[in-house]
Design an enzyme around this catalytic site. Sequence first.
Site, PDB file in Angstrom:
ATOM      1  N   LYS A 261       0.828  -1.207   0.000  1.00 36.55           N
ATOM      2  CA  LYS A 261       0.000   0.000   0.000  1.00 36.55           C
ATOM      3  C   LYS A 261       0.856   1.247   0.000  1.00 36.55           C
ATOM      4  O   LYS A 261       0.465   2.277  -0.499  1.00 36.55           O
ATOM      5  CB  LYS A 261      -0.838   0.051   1.280  1.00 36.55           C
ATOM      6  CG  LYS A 261      -2.014  -0.849   1.285  1.00 36.55           C
ATOM      7  CD  LYS A 261      -2.746  -0.709   2.615  1.00 36.55           C
ATOM      8  CE  LYS A 261      -3.396  -2.046   2.917  1.00 36.55           C
ATOM      9  NZ  LYS A 261      -4.061  -2.146   4.174  1.00 36.55           N
ATOM     10  N   ARG A 262       2.011   1.135   0.634  1.00 31.92           N
ATOM     11  CA  ARG A 262       2.863   2.314   0.802  1.00 31.92           C
ATOM     12  C   ARG A 262       3.777   2.559  -0.394  1.00 31.92           C
ATOM     13  O   ARG A 262       4.429   3.574  -0.483  1.00 31.92           O
ATOM     14  CB  ARG A 262       3.680   2.186   2.087  1.00 31.92           C
ATOM     15  CG  ARG A 262       2.851   2.470   3.331  1.00 31.92           C
ATOM     16  CD  ARG A 262       3.523   1.971   4.587  1.00 31.92           C
ATOM     17  NE  ARG A 262       3.655   0.527   4.559  1.00 31.92           N
ATOM     18  CZ  ARG A 262       2.679  -0.323   4.908  1.00 31.92           C
ATOM     19  NH1 ARG A 262       1.540   0.150   5.336  1.00 31.92           N
ATOM     20  NH2 ARG A 262       2.849  -1.623   4.829  1.00 31.92           N
TER      21      ARG A 262
END
Length: 491
Positions: A261-262
């Site tokens: 996600k990052r």
Amino acid sequence: MASATPVRVRFCPSPTGNPHVGLVRTALFNWAFARHHGGTLVFRIEDTDAARDSEESYEQLLDSMRWLGFDWDEGPEIGGPHAPYRQSQRMDVYQDVARKLLEAGHAYHCYCTAAELEERRDAARAAGKPSGYDGKCRVVSPEQRAAYEAEGRASIVRFRMPDETITFTDLVRGELTFTPENVPDYGIVRANGAPLYTLVNPVDDALMEITHVLRGEDLLSSTPRQIALYKALIELGVAKEIPAFGHLPYVMGEGNKKLSKRDPQASLNLYRERGFLPEGLLNYLSLLGWSFSADQDVFTIPEMVAKFDLADVNANPARFDLKKAESINADHIRLLDAKAFADACAPWLRAPHANWAPEAFDQAAWEAIAPYAQTRVTVLSDITANVDFLFLDEPVEDEASWAKAMKEGSDALLRTARAKLAAADWNADAIKAAVVEAGEEHGLKLGKAQAPVRVAVTGRTVGLPLFESLEILGRERTLARVDAALAKLTA
Ligand code: GLU
Ligand code: ZN
């Protein structure tokens, strides 16, 4: 698997941070599945984690869904028979179910402290045994309970897993089996009374009568727990039927690692800001685990919906390939009609993206040049570099382009070209003839003759078709720029 039950699927993100492409893929598959089957898409916000969820992320989620063109049949802003659709507004529902589970013995209070759990986990590991919760508090005598409470110990609520093997047929992966030692009893309510994902997600799926749970492979390990919980909920009359489950394959990023996600490459906002078309991005994301046909990977979203079938979803990890995403997006840009393309570019032609004054933008010039640009750009943000020469007072200064095009003799060539351009009819054919003739006078082929003209007028060595560009720019501005380049060359 034909069933008379209407399809009800859900998209249920937690509003934490910016939406990422994995989430968009999950939303897309659920949405396409619902639309393909004439079913219902429930949009539910899983915001029970006050520490991580934010109102800003919630707004962003809704905005992203709209930008992507997804509609939902039940959920935020439209409501529905199972409202509210924000879990933060359903706390009493979860409390009620937790109480019923406790009363029926499907759940129990666990008084173990974090330190105790850790100690026993380490010991189990050292002994080579399964290291999940060991069931210690499954039976707590009334005396022991009183003692714990006198000590002031807090308790969480734990779900009691049945001592049986759980088998289900994953819609993507086929039959899967989980043995009890691999699925220990798990927490469903925190010590402070806050219900956990492990409870609220299946409870809402049950109450909202979800028929198919389609989600990422990272959630596969929660499925046997949820099936066991579902069985208890059916017994309690809270759920009707266990839904079907399908787990979409992992998306791999750089270096064959799971796209996190990052990872900046995972951020939906990045694609919006670069000017991906929603349909281009969705077309590409649909190929992460699914295929349209063996020989076609560019298609419209309605075409995708018409063909979307879980039988074609592949269990193997899918690799996120930015180059392919860009190429598919470029194909979608070509597919737009002229007006749609001109309109789609509008945000990039105005501040804050554009580097010219707002009043310098000229709609007629833009509409004239747009068809040439439409065949060139990969993402919409490419548009500014292609057309900025029309709206800037002076062309951009690009040292590398200048050095490449302005050679010995370029001033002589530009002087001749200037004279011929001053006398030419102002249309692309006549402009071309003028540059060809100027080149001939200096023994230069067209390619060599047009390079200094292009850099003088646009600032760059590459760009849209030159003669059409000059026609649209106009004679006066073209000549002024050639003069300015000559002045610079002879200074
Ligand atoms: N809120 C969960 C998540 O975003 C939903 C998972 C699920 O689909 O069950 O990860
Ligand atoms: Zn315990």
